[in-house]
Design a protein around this motif. Sequence first.
Motif, mmCIF file in Angstrom:
data_model
loop_
_atom_site.group_PDB
_atom_site.id
_atom_site.type_symbol
_atom_site.label_atom_id
_atom_site.label_comp_id
_atom_site.label_asym_id
_atom_site.label_seq_id
_atom_site.Cartn_x
_atom_site.Cartn_y
_atom_site.Cartn_z
ATOM 1 N N ASP A 142 0.810 -1.224 0.000
ATOM 2 C CA ASP A 142 0.000 0.000 0.000
ATOM 3 C C ASP A 142 0.841 1.271 0.000
ATOM 4 O O ASP A 142 0.421 2.310 0.518
ATOM 5 N N GLY A 143 2.040 1.175 -0.599
ATOM 6 C CA GLY A 143 2.792 2.393 -0.878
ATOM 7 C C GLY A 143 3.547 2.945 0.314
ATOM 8 O O GLY A 143 3.560 2.385 1.415
ATOM 9 N N VAL A 144 4.166 4.099 0.044
ATOM 10 C CA VAL A 144 5.172 4.634 0.939
ATOM 11 C C VAL A 144 4.602 5.013 2.328
ATOM 12 O O VAL A 144 5.277 4.867 3.344
ATOM 13 N N ASN A 145 3.343 5.467 2.354
ATOM 14 C CA ASN A 145 2.730 5.809 3.656
ATOM 15 C C ASN A 145 1.869 4.657 4.161
ATOM 16 O O ASN A 145 0.758 4.857 4.656
ATOM 17 N N SER A 146 2.406 3.462 4.027
ATOM 18 C CA SER A 146 1.667 2.226 4.297
ATOM 19 C C SER A 146 0.949 2.188 5.654
ATOM 20 O O SER A 146 1.568 2.320 6.721
ATOM 21 N N LYS A 147 -0.358 1.956 5.569
ATOM 22 C CA LYS A 147 -1.150 1.767 6.791
ATOM 23 C C LYS A 147 -0.829 0.392 7.399
ATOM 24 O O LYS A 147 -0.810 0.229 8.624
ATOM 25 N N VAL A 148 -0.555 -0.574 6.512
ATOM 26 C CA VAL A 148 -0.230 -1.926 7.008
ATOM 27 C C VAL A 148 1.075 -1.880 7.803
ATOM 28 O O VAL A 148 1.176 -2.469 8.892
ATOM 29 N N ALA A 149 2.066 -1.123 7.294
ATOM 30 C CA ALA A 149 3.353 -1.001 8.011
ATOM 31 C C ALA A 149 3.101 -0.407 9.400
ATOM 32 O O ALA A 149 3.653 -0.865 10.399
ATOM 33 N N GLN A 150 2.249 0.600 9.435
ATOM 34 C CA GLN A 150 1.918 1.240 10.718
ATOM 35 C C GLN A 150 1.259 0.230 11.664
ATOM 36 O O GLN A 150 1.613 0.148 12.837
ATOM 37 N N GLU A 151 0.355 -0.582 11.114
ATOM 38 C CA GLU A 151 -0.383 -1.552 11.935
ATOM 39 C C GLU A 151 0.533 -2.604 12.545
ATOM 40 O O GLU A 151 0.281 -3.089 13.639
ATOM 41 N N ILE A 152 1.621 -2.986 11.810
ATOM 42 C CA ILE A 152 2.504 -4.018 12.379
ATOM 43 C C ILE A 152 3.663 -3.386 13.163
ATOM 44 O O ILE A 152 4.593 -4.063 13.590
ATOM 45 N N GLY A 153 3.640 -2.079 13.268
ATOM 46 C CA GLY A 153 4.676 -1.391 14.052
ATOM 47 C C GLY A 153 6.016 -1.320 13.353
ATOM 48 O O GLY A 153 7.057 -1.195 14.022
ATOM 49 N N ALA A 154 6.035 -1.373 12.000
ATOM 50 C CA ALA A 154 7.315 -1.256 11.282
ATOM 51 C C ALA A 154 7.845 0.164 11.462
ATOM 52 O O ALA A 154 7.092 1.127 11.438
ATOM 53 N N LYS A 155 9.157 0.244 11.642
ATOM 54 C CA LYS A 155 9.775 1.548 11.951
ATOM 55 C C LYS A 155 10.669 2.003 10.799
ATOM 56 O O LYS A 155 11.256 1.185 10.104
ATOM 57 N N THR A 156 10.787 3.321 10.653
ATOM 58 C CA THR A 156 11.718 3.840 9.646
ATOM 59 C C THR A 156 12.279 5.186 10.076
ATOM 60 O O THR A 156 11.610 5.946 10.781
ATOM 61 N N ASN A 157 13.499 5.444 9.617
ATOM 62 C CA ASN A 157 14.041 6.806 9.784
ATOM 63 C C ASN A 157 14.336 7.376 8.399
ATOM 64 O O ASN A 157 15.266 8.137 8.198
ATOM 65 N N ALA A 158 13.497 6.977 7.431
ATOM 66 C CA ALA A 158 13.748 7.339 6.032
ATOM 67 C C ALA A 158 13.614 8.836 5.786
ATOM 68 O O ALA A 158 12.950 9.555 6.527
ATOM 69 N N GLU A 159 14.241 9.242 4.688
ATOM 70 C CA GLU A 159 14.113 10.630 4.208
ATOM 71 C C GLU A 159 12.899 10.660 3.269
ATOM 72 O O GLU A 159 12.908 9.995 2.224
ATOM 73 N N PHE A 160 11.853 11.359 3.641
ATOM 74 C CA PHE A 160 10.666 11.458 2.792
ATOM 75 C C PHE A 160 10.829 12.651 1.849
ATOM 76 O O PHE A 160 11.176 13.741 2.288
ATOM 77 N N LEU A 161 10.613 12.396 0.557
ATOM 78 C CA LEU A 161 10.775 13.461 -0.443
ATOM 79 C C LEU A 161 9.512 13.597 -1.273
ATOM 80 O O LEU A 161 8.909 12.585 -1.675
ATOM 81 N N SER A 162 9.141 14.830 -1.593
ATOM 82 C CA SER A 162 8.035 15.034 -2.533
ATOM 83 C C SER A 162 8.614 15.027 -3.943
ATOM 84 O O SER A 162 9.701 15.564 -4.171
ATOM 85 N N GLY A 163 7.864 14.441 -4.852
ATOM 86 C CA GLY A 163 8.304 14.395 -6.251
ATOM 87 C C GLY A 163 7.311 15.146 -7.121
ATOM 88 O O GLY A 163 6.098 15.096 -6.879
ATOM 89 N N TYR A 164 7.831 15.878 -8.121
ATOM 90 C CA TYR A 164 6.961 16.660 -9.003
ATOM 91 C C TYR A 164 7.320 16.312 -10.436
ATOM 92 O O TYR A 164 8.505 16.231 -10.786
ATOM 93 N N GLU A 165 6.296 16.122 -11.232
ATOM 94 C CA GLU A 165 6.562 15.725 -12.617
ATOM 95 C C GLU A 165 5.532 16.354 -13.548
ATOM 96 O O GLU A 165 4.349 16.422 -13.213
ATOM 97 N N VAL A 166 6.021 16.809 -14.707
ATOM 98 C CA VAL A 166 5.087 17.341 -15.711
ATOM 99 C C VAL A 166 5.269 16.586 -17.016
ATOM 100 O O VAL A 166 6.331 16.010 -17.273
#
Length: 371
Positions: A142-166
């Motif tokens: 379910d992608g980068v902001n995974s609700k499933v990851a949150q539900e199982i308590g998966a942890k991250t210290n990742a760098e979140f970046l916004s991407g823009y494309e035209v």
Amino acid sequence: MKYDIAIIGGGPVGNYLATLLARHYRVAVIESKSSFGEKACTGIIGAESYNGLNLPREAIINRLRGAVFYSKTQRFEIKRKEPQAYMVDRKILERRLAEKAVRRGAEYYLNTRFLGFRNGKAILQRFNERFEVNADFYVGADGVNSKVAQEIGAKTNAEFLSGYEVEIVGEFERLDFVELWINKELNDEFFFWIAPMNESLARVGTFGRFDALFRFIKARMLKETNVVEFKAGSVALGIRKPWIKGNVALVGDAALQIKPLTAGGIAYGMHCAYALACSLINGRPWEYEKLCKDIKREISFGLKARKLFKNLNQEQIEKLFEILSSKDAIEVIEDTAEFDKHAKTIKALIKHPKLLAKILKVTPMIIRYLL
Ligand SMILES: Cc1cc2nc3c(=O)[nH]c(=O)nc-3n(C[C@H](O)[C@H](O)[C@H](O)COP(=O)(O)OP(=O)(O)OC[C@H]3O[C@@H](n4cnc5c(N)ncnc54)[C@H](O)[C@@H]3O)c2cc1C
């Protein structure tokens, strides 16, 4: 409703996984959107991965056999005879995979959002209706902001970046080359890319700040008013742990199976989906992470290379361009470059004694990060 496996997320990775599992199990795919392929994505996937994963040919819209690298003042190019990467239409890719999965027996729930687990069951919402799905095994695709990851308590210290494309109208003569521009004065977080779709249309994008993309468009002499489509999305570069807990696994962006140097996630996600399918079919789900060890290694190396990139200033980048555009360096890159494996090429460059000596003069930090 009872299933063997419920996959949360019908993006490219979830749909691909469904095609692999539906022959063996009763599979459900839960997808919050009402159709496929709306996500911001340039759709560039390594040709070797694409062919190896047996992905649908009709999704390919362009074949790329080289890249032109630009800094503020220099350029060099890397080319091969055969296409190294394909550019795909995400909607066709995702839709064809979903159709294949359905033909093999998977059951799709579109417009249906996963809300969480309760008593081992997935709680879902479709419009105003709430219902449960019970499965022996769940996969969060379910992608980068995974609700499933949150539900199982998966942890991250990742760098979140916004991407823009035209998608932008212009003149793009070299259809089989992608342009990569590194100019920290315009964007110190990421490079810019121009990927042609045909002679008069290209996808142009970057990660970081939205205004940087429009500054680049101007600097590259493209017209802001020629933009015919704009999309934004996000990626996260880092590690999310664990990838499996009890009867729940994460795959694709949900597990941050993303190349840290380019932010491409489709190929790694699908390779890991293949590993997950093998481990499930063999009745040994706990082997999933071990089967992904090559990708884990690539991600760890890529994260170190990204740290190095973030610490460089434009003057150092200009000096590195001088080194990388030398005959020795081009030879090394053309001999070793693989679209989805960056570690091999970077290691080959820094193992070349003459090149290493020059690189060390520009950035001794390479010892700390990559050696
Ligand atoms: C600007 C940009 C350009 C990119 N270019 C490339 C590129 O050229 N090549 C490349 O390989 N990658 C690229 N990427 C990254 C790529 O888009 C992702 O790696 C890829 O989409 C990951 O696929 P996925 O199936 O894991 O996740 P996603 O594509 O994010 O799919 C997840 C799915 O889960 C669904 N979902 C989410 N939450 C829920 C929920 N609670 N309930 C039900 N469903 C849910 C979503 O609707 C979505 O359909 C780019 C990304 C951006 C932002």
